[in-house]
Motif scaffolding. Sequence first.
Motif, PDB file in Angstrom:
ATOM      1  N   SER A  64       0.839  -1.189   0.000  1.00  0.00           N
ATOM      2  CA  SER A  64       0.000   0.000   0.000  1.00  0.00           C
ATOM      3  C   SER A  64       0.877   1.242   0.000  1.00  0.00           C
ATOM      4  O   SER A  64       2.071   1.177   0.291  1.00  0.00           O
ATOM      5  CB  SER A  64      -0.899   0.012   1.230  1.00  0.00           C
ATOM      6  OG  SER A  64      -1.719  -1.133   1.221  1.00  0.00           O
ATOM      7  N   ASP A 116      -5.416   2.573   4.957  1.00  0.00           N
ATOM      8  CA  ASP A 116      -6.266   3.144   3.922  1.00  0.00           C
ATOM      9  C   ASP A 116      -7.330   3.993   4.608  1.00  0.00           C
ATOM     10  O   ASP A 116      -7.726   3.717   5.743  1.00  0.00           O
ATOM     11  CB  ASP A 116      -6.949   2.029   3.119  1.00  0.00           C
ATOM     12  CG  ASP A 116      -5.960   1.348   2.174  1.00  0.00           C
ATOM     13  OD1 ASP A 116      -4.834   1.859   2.054  1.00  0.00           O
ATOM     14  OD2 ASP A 116      -6.315   0.311   1.592  1.00  0.00           O
ATOM     15  N   ASN A 174      -4.092  -4.619   6.383  1.00  0.00           N
ATOM     16  CA  ASN A 174      -3.946  -3.341   5.698  1.00  0.00           C
ATOM     17  C   ASN A 174      -2.809  -2.527   6.320  1.00  0.00           C
ATOM     18  O   ASN A 174      -1.966  -1.972   5.623  1.00  0.00           O
ATOM     19  CB  ASN A 174      -5.274  -2.563   5.770  1.00  0.00           C
ATOM     20  CG  ASN A 174      -5.204  -1.280   4.969  1.00  0.00           C
ATOM     21  OD1 ASN A 174      -5.101  -0.204   5.525  1.00  0.00           O
ATOM     22  ND2 ASN A 174      -5.235  -1.402   3.650  1.00  0.00           N
ATOM     23  N   HIS A 231       0.910  -1.321   4.701  1.00  0.00           N
ATOM     24  CA  HIS A 231       1.413   0.054   4.717  1.00  0.00           C
ATOM     25  C   HIS A 231       2.778   0.120   5.385  1.00  0.00           C
ATOM     26  O   HIS A 231       3.619   0.934   5.037  1.00  0.00           O
ATOM     27  CB  HIS A 231       0.451   0.967   5.492  1.00  0.00           C
ATOM     28  CG  HIS A 231      -0.684   1.463   4.655  1.00  0.00           C
ATOM     29  ND1 HIS A 231      -0.601   2.619   3.926  1.00  0.00           N
ATOM     30  CD2 HIS A 231      -1.914   0.962   4.434  1.00  0.00           C
ATOM     31  CE1 HIS A 231      -1.744   2.811   3.284  1.00  0.00           C
ATOM     32  NE2 HIS A 231      -2.566   1.819   3.575  1.00  0.00           N
TER      33      HIS A 231
END
Lengths: 301, 354
Positions: free
Chosen positions: B181, B187, B216, B220
């Motif tokens: 990401s 996000d 997620n 990142h």
Amino acid sequence: MSVSLTQWLMDDRPTSRRQAVLGNLYRGLRAIIANPAALTGLVIVSLLILVALFAPLLAQGISPIDQDLARRLSPPSADHLLGTDELGRDIYARTLYGARVTLTIVFLVSIIVAPIGLAVGTIAGYLGGWVDRILMRITDVFLAFPRLVLALAFAAALGPGIENAVIAISLTAWPPYARMARAETIAIARSDFIQVVVLQGASTFRILFRHIVPLCMSSVIVRLTLDMAGIILTAAGLGFLGLGAQPPTPEWGAMVSAGREVILDQWWVATIPGIAIFIVSLGFNLLGDGLRDVFDPKAER
Amino acid sequence: MGAMAVNAARRAQGWTTAVLRQVTSFALSLVFTFIGLTAVTFFIGRLTKIDPVLAVVGDKASKEVYDNAYIALGLDRPLIVQYGLYLKRVLTGDLGISVLTSQPVITDLLRVFPATFELATIAIVIGVLVGVPAGVLAGARKGRLPDHIVRVGGLFGYSVPVFWLGLVGLFVFYGKLGWVSGTGRLDVFYEDIVTPRTGIILLDSALEGEWDIFWNAFSHLILPAAILGYYSLAYIARMTRSFMIDQLAQEYVITARVKGRSFWGAVWLHAFPNIMVPLITVIGLSYASLLEGAVLTETVFAWPGLGLYITRALFNSDMNAVMGGTILIGAVFITINLFCDFLYRIFDPRLKSA
């Protein structure tokens, strides 16, 4: 008397100081040339100096600061070898001129850091006692400081600019030199020739600066070369954050920063100056490792 | 028998005194260095052209209000007294109010610190897990291919600017390949779902069983952590290699080999335990420098930690926030630094015979 130049340089019993100095330089140079990594470093650093000197010539008269908004962010082409940046300035020319900025920083930091480190170290080592303890305490305090963050705070307080970036870096870079000079001074001060000079009635000042400092110089130079990559990277980091050289000066760190926004579409804007920083730090690292092997074989890692 | 016991007791006593001496010296260095750090930040605060009174009263204040604030801030007192007041405030956690967030700087710092901590910790884990075996391998196979690979990799790490590597990493792994990401910690649509108990998102989301958020956050985190970890890896591998070469040249390694230990057995079971102590120091030192290296990495990856907080404050002339952040990073850095030095002295076997 027909002695070849090489023989004169390699003579084990030099008859003059000049012959001894030149002979040493020649031996060092031969050792560096025999070491491929060090030679690569020497070539890169020499190229940096040449590029800085002849930037206008190499850029073929293209200005590093003239804007051409109609052709902003154009990719590498025959007109603009490495493309243009967000204001349409030629990246090839800017990268070449950037060598000047880097060299200025390297030069200024060297002439600030080496004298401070030498003065503190030799005085502490030669005088000993309380002077030594206090000076070394101060050195240890500065040694434990986080370099980049302190340089950041300094540059923030003094305002952005090359001079302030140099001051900020120097302030955090001198302690290792003081420690090194102190250790060498303690060893040198015990030797017979210093005792002789003392008996001859030389002043402390004269002993320190005429007899001890010159002997510490070679390790200081080796250490400076080894540190140079770190100094260049810190300076580029400050430039990247906008605290180094100010626009429109072509500074590599700031140029990378300018390419940040467009990295996904116009990769060349940020990539090229970054490669320049990388090559130059690599050159200093290689040369520094080589010099250390030549001058101090014991420290081989 | 008796003489031996007396000897052992005397040795133990000698060791205790030596340790106590080291503890005192550690505490003293810590105090000295902290005073030095605050003196420098105080000095920097004096240097700046930003008027501290204007930051409090605003530029529309009357002369009278301005003068009162000037006295209230103690600016009419001698410098040394001002420094004393400053030190007292810092020690009680009063770092002033941030102009940008209008909150006490200490509150801001506590809020952003976990993000930096998370990043630096994952980075050091990567650095140790890869760097130590790589260094051992390079040291044991000195002058052979593994050694050359580790040395070239290390040299690259020493020479490449971290912010540039971050940008190129984003361009390749996010922009071109889409493996990770982009910037930030999560996000947008995942933000503010998990209650920040520790502030470490990986931990918070795992505690609540929000595995989507966990993965997620991980995607990142992995790129900035890997890039930051690479720098400590270069340093850790280089030091491990040189420790290993020193140890493998010792006679006890030859003895072990003569007794029939295999080569790698001698490396891992005999030489490796002997490099543990200096290695722990090296790891500690690189952890401290990671906190610092995080400043540039966070800027590139818009990672909302200490580094981004400081740089953002910089561009808004928010000197309280800049100085507060500097003091916090400085204090953590100094403590880890001196503590590693202390550990090294304590575990030095020569201390026991002293």
